[in-house]
Write a protein that holds these residues in place. Structure first.
Motif, mmCIF file in Angstrom:
data_model
loop_
_atom_site.group_PDB
_atom_site.id
_atom_site.type_symbol
_atom_site.label_atom_id
_atom_site.label_comp_id
_atom_site.label_asym_id
_atom_site.label_seq_id
_atom_site.Cartn_x
_atom_site.Cartn_y
_atom_site.Cartn_z
ATOM 1 N N ARG A 73 0.840 -1.191 0.000
ATOM 2 C CA ARG A 73 0.000 0.000 0.000
ATOM 3 C C ARG A 73 0.877 1.244 0.000
ATOM 4 N NH1 ARG A 73 -1.706 3.572 3.760
ATOM 5 N NH2 ARG A 73 -0.659 2.528 5.461
ATOM 6 N N GLN A 74 0.513 2.215 -0.803
ATOM 7 C CA GLN A 74 1.252 3.473 -0.846
ATOM 8 C C GLN A 74 0.885 4.312 0.374
ATOM 9 O OE1 GLN A 74 3.578 4.527 -3.041
ATOM 10 N NE2 GLN A 74 3.458 2.482 -3.931
ATOM 11 N N PRO A 75 1.888 4.902 1.046
ATOM 12 C CA PRO A 75 1.565 5.732 2.215
ATOM 13 C C PRO A 75 0.878 7.020 1.780
ATOM 14 C CG PRO A 75 3.903 5.884 1.706
ATOM 15 C CD PRO A 75 3.320 4.852 0.793
ATOM 16 N N THR A 76 0.057 7.538 2.677
ATOM 17 C CA THR A 76 -0.581 8.817 2.416
ATOM 18 C C THR A 76 0.488 9.904 2.531
ATOM 19 O OG1 THR A 76 -1.108 9.184 4.737
ATOM 20 C CG2 THR A 76 -2.747 7.978 3.418
ATOM 21 N N PRO A 77 0.223 11.094 2.003
ATOM 22 C CA PRO A 77 1.219 12.172 2.121
ATOM 23 C C PRO A 77 1.568 12.493 3.578
ATOM 24 C CG PRO A 77 -0.404 12.738 0.454
ATOM 25 C CD PRO A 77 -0.871 11.473 1.109
ATOM 26 N N GLY A 78 0.607 12.383 4.459
ATOM 27 C CA GLY A 78 0.868 12.634 5.873
ATOM 28 C C GLY A 78 1.781 11.571 6.474
ATOM 29 N N GLU A 79 1.535 10.315 6.112
ATOM 30 C CA GLU A 79 2.386 9.226 6.601
ATOM 31 C C GLU A 79 3.808 9.353 6.056
ATOM 32 O OE1 GLU A 79 -0.891 5.638 7.098
ATOM 33 O OE2 GLU A 79 0.073 5.957 5.153
ATOM 34 N N ALA A 80 3.920 9.731 4.776
ATOM 35 C CA ALA A 80 5.239 9.893 4.172
ATOM 36 C C ALA A 80 6.004 11.022 4.856
ATOM 37 C CB ALA A 80 5.110 10.159 2.679
ATOM 38 N N ARG A 81 5.323 12.112 5.125
ATOM 39 C CA ARG A 81 5.955 13.264 5.797
ATOM 40 C C ARG A 81 6.402 12.865 7.201
ATOM 41 N NH1 ARG A 81 1.817 16.740 5.938
ATOM 42 N NH2 ARG A 81 1.857 16.797 3.691
ATOM 43 N N ALA A 82 5.567 12.125 7.911
ATOM 44 C CA ALA A 82 5.912 11.685 9.259
ATOM 45 C C ALA A 82 7.121 10.752 9.232
ATOM 46 C CB ALA A 82 4.722 10.983 9.904
ATOM 47 N N ALA A 83 7.221 9.902 8.219
ATOM 48 C CA ALA A 83 8.370 9.001 8.107
ATOM 49 C C ALA A 83 9.646 9.785 7.856
ATOM 50 C CB ALA A 83 8.140 7.997 6.987
ATOM 51 N N VAL A 84 9.573 10.823 7.012
ATOM 52 C CA VAL A 84 10.756 11.657 6.741
ATOM 53 C C VAL A 84 11.181 12.393 8.001
ATOM 54 C CG1 VAL A 84 11.562 13.672 5.439
ATOM 55 C CG2 VAL A 84 10.293 11.873 4.284
ATOM 56 N N VAL A 85 10.227 12.928 8.737
ATOM 57 C CA VAL A 85 10.548 13.642 9.976
ATOM 58 C C VAL A 85 11.175 12.681 10.990
ATOM 59 C CG1 VAL A 85 9.531 14.840 11.962
ATOM 60 C CG2 VAL A 85 8.837 15.454 9.651
ATOM 61 N N ALA A 86 10.614 11.492 11.123
ATOM 62 C CA ALA A 86 11.156 10.512 12.066
ATOM 63 C C ALA A 86 12.579 10.123 11.683
ATOM 64 C CB ALA A 86 10.265 9.276 12.111
ATOM 65 N N ALA A 87 12.837 9.960 10.392
ATOM 66 C CA ALA A 87 14.191 9.619 9.945
ATOM 67 C C ALA A 87 15.154 10.759 10.238
ATOM 68 C CB ALA A 87 14.183 9.295 8.448
ATOM 69 N N GLY A 88 14.706 11.998 10.050
ATOM 70 C CA GLY A 88 15.557 13.153 10.348
ATOM 71 C C GLY A 88 15.871 13.258 11.829
ATOM 72 N N VAL A 89 14.881 13.018 12.657
ATOM 73 C CA VAL A 89 15.092 13.060 14.114
ATOM 74 C C VAL A 89 16.065 11.970 14.536
ATOM 75 C CG1 VAL A 89 13.939 12.692 16.334
ATOM 76 C CG2 VAL A 89 12.888 14.163 14.620
ATOM 77 N N ALA A 90 15.913 10.768 13.976
ATOM 78 C CA ALA A 90 16.820 9.669 14.314
ATOM 79 C C ALA A 90 18.238 9.983 13.869
ATOM 80 C CB ALA A 90 16.333 8.374 13.661
ATOM 81 N N ALA A 91 18.398 10.580 12.695
ATOM 82 C CA ALA A 91 19.734 10.934 12.211
ATOM 83 C C ALA A 91 20.360 12.007 13.088
ATOM 84 C CB ALA A 91 19.659 11.411 10.757
ATOM 85 N N ALA A 92 19.577 12.994 13.501
ATOM 86 C CA ALA A 92 20.100 14.047 14.366
ATOM 87 C C ALA A 92 20.509 13.485 15.724
ATOM 88 C CB ALA A 92 19.055 15.150 14.536
#
Length: 115
Positions: A73-92
């Motif tokens: 299933r393709q993620p919704t734009p909100g889910e995709a944005r949340a995944a990018v933010v979570a990845a950025g927080v983890a990297a930081a």
């Protein structure tokens, strides 16, 4: 004798005729027979060691279920944005942790030089 061989050598090794079967001419049974080893006893597969219910569960994992036949299933734009933010927080967080580790190592080295 070695000096003369080096003088006459053209720097190329003599190529031997490669064997027909390559490196692996014998299968495991033929090698076992040549070495005089006994045939291994026991299960032929690690799956034979599993309980029946575990084997069924694993075979169910290999078969795709009917509701995912069209692909993931393709993620919704909100889910995709949340995944990018979570990845950025983890990297930081990982970067900050690495910097802290380097800083404490540097402090340890500086303090040990004073002793």
């Amino acid at each position: 004798m070695v000096a003369q061989a080096l003088k006459t050598s053209r720097g190329h090794m003599a190529q031997e005729e490669p064997s027909k079967g390559g490196r692996h001419q014998l299968d495991s049974a033929q090698r076992r027979e040549l070495l005089g080893e006994a045939t291994l006893q026991g299960p032929s597969s690690v799956f034979d060691l599993l309980k029946v219910e575990d084997r069924e569960r694993l075979s169910g994992l290999r078969r795709p279920s009917s509701d995912t036949s069209s692909g993931p299933r393709q993620p919704t734009p909100g889910e995709a944005r949340a995944a990018v933010v979570a990845a950025g927080v983890a990297a930081a967080a990982a970067r900050a942790s690495a910097q802290k580790a380097l800083s404490s190592r540097y402090t340890y080295i500086c303090l040990s030089d004073r002793v």
